[in-house]
Design a protein around this motif. Structure first.
Motif, PDB file in Angstrom:
ATOM      1  N   ALA A  65       0.869  -1.165  -0.080  1.00  0.00           N
ATOM      2  CA  ALA A  65      -0.142  -0.143  -0.089  1.00  0.00           C
ATOM      3  C   ALA A  65       0.793   1.344  -0.055  1.00  0.00           C
ATOM      4  CB  ALA A  65      -0.834  -0.049   1.174  1.00  0.00           C
ATOM      5  N   ASP A  66       2.008   1.303   0.746  1.00  0.00           N
ATOM      6  CA  ASP A  66       2.911   2.398   0.735  1.00  0.00           C
ATOM      7  C   ASP A  66       3.409   2.575  -0.629  1.00  0.00           C
ATOM      8  OD1 ASP A  66       2.017   3.043   3.559  1.00  0.00           O
ATOM      9  OD2 ASP A  66       4.060   1.825   4.336  1.00  0.00           O
ATOM     10  N   ALA A  69       1.224   4.091  -2.825  1.00  0.00           N
ATOM     11  CA  ALA A  69       0.698   5.439  -2.817  1.00  0.00           C
ATOM     12  C   ALA A  69       1.748   6.313  -3.219  1.00  0.00           C
ATOM     13  CB  ALA A  69       0.588   5.627  -0.964  1.00  0.00           C
ATOM     14  N   GLN A  80      -5.954   9.104  -0.451  1.00  0.00           N
ATOM     15  CA  GLN A  80      -6.701   9.191   0.598  1.00  0.00           C
ATOM     16  C   GLN A  80      -6.724   7.600   1.365  1.00  0.00           C
ATOM     17  OE1 GLN A  80     -10.714  11.328   0.818  1.00  0.00           O
ATOM     18  NE2 GLN A  80     -10.300  11.372  -1.474  1.00  0.00           N
ATOM     19  N   TRP A  81      -6.946   7.569   2.771  1.00  0.00           N
ATOM     20  CA  TRP A  81      -6.594   6.178   3.134  1.00  0.00           C
ATOM     21  C   TRP A  81      -7.707   5.831   4.152  1.00  0.00           C
ATOM     22  CZ3 TRP A  81      -2.344   3.325   2.447  1.00  0.00           C
ATOM     23  CH2 TRP A  81      -1.085   3.947   1.937  1.00  0.00           C
ATOM     24  N   THR A  83      -8.032   2.862   7.355  1.00  0.00           N
ATOM     25  CA  THR A  83      -7.694   1.809   8.047  1.00  0.00           C
ATOM     26  C   THR A  83      -8.818   1.226   8.708  1.00  0.00           C
ATOM     27  OG1 THR A  83      -5.682   2.784   8.842  1.00  0.00           O
ATOM     28  CG2 THR A  83      -6.340   0.864   9.893  1.00  0.00           C
ATOM     29  N   ARG A  96      -5.771  -1.709   5.204  1.00  0.00           N
ATOM     30  CA  ARG A  96      -6.090  -0.338   4.678  1.00  0.00           C
ATOM     31  C   ARG A  96      -6.622  -0.158   3.390  1.00  0.00           C
ATOM     32  NH1 ARG A  96      -0.415   2.856   5.338  1.00  0.00           N
ATOM     33  NH2 ARG A  96       0.286   0.909   4.391  1.00  0.00           N
ATOM     34  N   LEU A  98      -6.778   2.304   0.005  1.00  0.00           N
ATOM     35  CA  LEU A  98      -6.277   3.730  -0.397  1.00  0.00           C
ATOM     36  C   LEU A  98      -6.990   3.858  -1.912  1.00  0.00           C
ATOM     37  CD1 LEU A  98      -2.783   3.208  -2.006  1.00  0.00           C
ATOM     38  CD2 LEU A  98      -3.945   1.335  -0.973  1.00  0.00           C
TER      39      LEU A  98
END
Length: 354
Positions: A65-66, A69, A80-81, A83, A96, A98
């Protein structure tokens, strides 16, 4: 040991493999489908090499995800995130979602989404088709629109959902948090390459048992028909499957991220590469994706099922098996996988260029 996301993300800034020689020529469009496909193939390889064990809630899913992103942020998009928690193995875990949104020329709002987690090492799967290629295409298309300052004909939200493999937890959390309240339609990309036939499905006629309120359910085929028309106009290979026991023509099950969008009254279209004509382990459900002999103990082509249903162990399955690794897929199918990914890129490009 997980690589730091920033190190992996650097690989997304340089070419890995170009697909020009593998793909058929595309018509000239405002959205360059070939450029999107080449970028998506690059991202697919990074996921395959560095982030293949993306099991929901683990460190690699988080790193994935990081990295994705960072790619979007590098194109100037605001990520936008969300959790959310889910229960697995008798404990509460976290994942998460995204997403990015690109404003369009009309009030219509469409989500193009797919899940970025996979079945992981428990099935010897790298999740190349389920669902790395789809994720790569979603990321690449949003990047392309942003970097080329392309305004789509309607507002687009590109969403990546976590924890799909354990029960569609990410898309459920997204919808229930109200992030889809102003959404008019949802295109789900899940396993868009690998299987024998390219399909576009609509939701089942009968509401999912998972819907909190069946009265809000949408079984509309409008978006499916819209995309099928685009496919036909562009000379692409997508079709609606004919009727099979348990599945009306053009309809699929509720086993992917379109489920909770349909539950909340949002028309969906589900893009998938599989083979509904095979009588698989559980019937005609599309889980048997190919007739390729290497993915069966023994396939009876005339009966379109296993030679011996009591003894078959493979059932023509790619997802959740060792077959869902890039090297294995290229060995089995040659250029089919990148070509099918490119067909989805062309489909979306043609849709946005109408």
């Amino acid at each position: 040991m997980i690589r730091q996301p920033s190190l992996i993300a650097r690989l997304l800034k340089s070419s890995v493999v170009m697909l020009s020689l593998l793909l058929s020529a595309a018509p000239a469009l405002a959205v360059d489908a070939l450029a999107v496909s080449e970028r998506a193939w690059q991202i697919t390889q990074v996921l395959e090499k560095h982030l293949s064990n993306r099991f929901a809630g683990n460190q690699v899913e988080t790193a994935t995800a990081d990295v994705l992103a960072e790619a979007w942020e590098g194109a100037g998009l605001m990520v936008q995130w969300q959790t959310f928690d889910f229960e697995f193995a008798s404990r509460t875990q976290a994942s998460r979602n995204l997403w990015v949104t690109i404003d369009g020329a009309s009030d219509r709002h469409v989500v193009i989404g797919g899940h970025y987690d996979n079945a992981g090492q428990m099935f010897e799967s790298h999740g190349t088709t389920d669902n790395g290629i789809s994720v790569a295409l979603i990321v690449a298309l949003a990047e392309h629109l942003a970097l080329h300052d392309e305004q789509p004909p309607f507002t687009l939200t590109f969403a990546l959902f976590g924890a799909e493999e354990l029960g569609m937890y990410g898309s459920q959390a997204f919808v229930r948090a109200g992030h889809a309240d102003d959404v008019d339609a949802m295109v789900n990309l899940d396993t868009i390459a690998g299987g024998d036939i390219l399909y576009i499905h609509s939701a089942p006629s009968t509401p999912s048992e998972h819907c909190a309120d069946a009265s809000t359910y949408s079984a509309s085929a409008d978006l499916r028909e819209e995309l099928i028309a685009v496919s036909e106009q562009a000379g692409l290979a997508f079709i609606e499957h004919p009727g099979y026991p348990g599945y009306a023509p053009g309809e699929t099950g509720d086993w992917s991220d379109q489920r909770y969008f349909a539950c909340s009254g949002i028309p969906i279209a589900y893009v998938e590469a599989t083979n509904f004509s095979i009588n698989g382990e559980e019937g005609y459900d599309g889980y048997s994706q190919t007739t390729h002999e290497a993915v069966w103990d023994c396939y009876d082509a005339e009966a379109r099922t296993a030679c011996n249903r009591d003894e078959e162990t493979q059932w023509g399955k790619i997802i959740h098996t060792r077959n869902d690794q890039l090297e294995r897929l290229l060995e089995l199918f040659g250029n089919r996988v990148p070509q099918q990914m490119h067909q989805s890129s062309q489909l979306l490009a043609a849709w946005l260029d109408q």
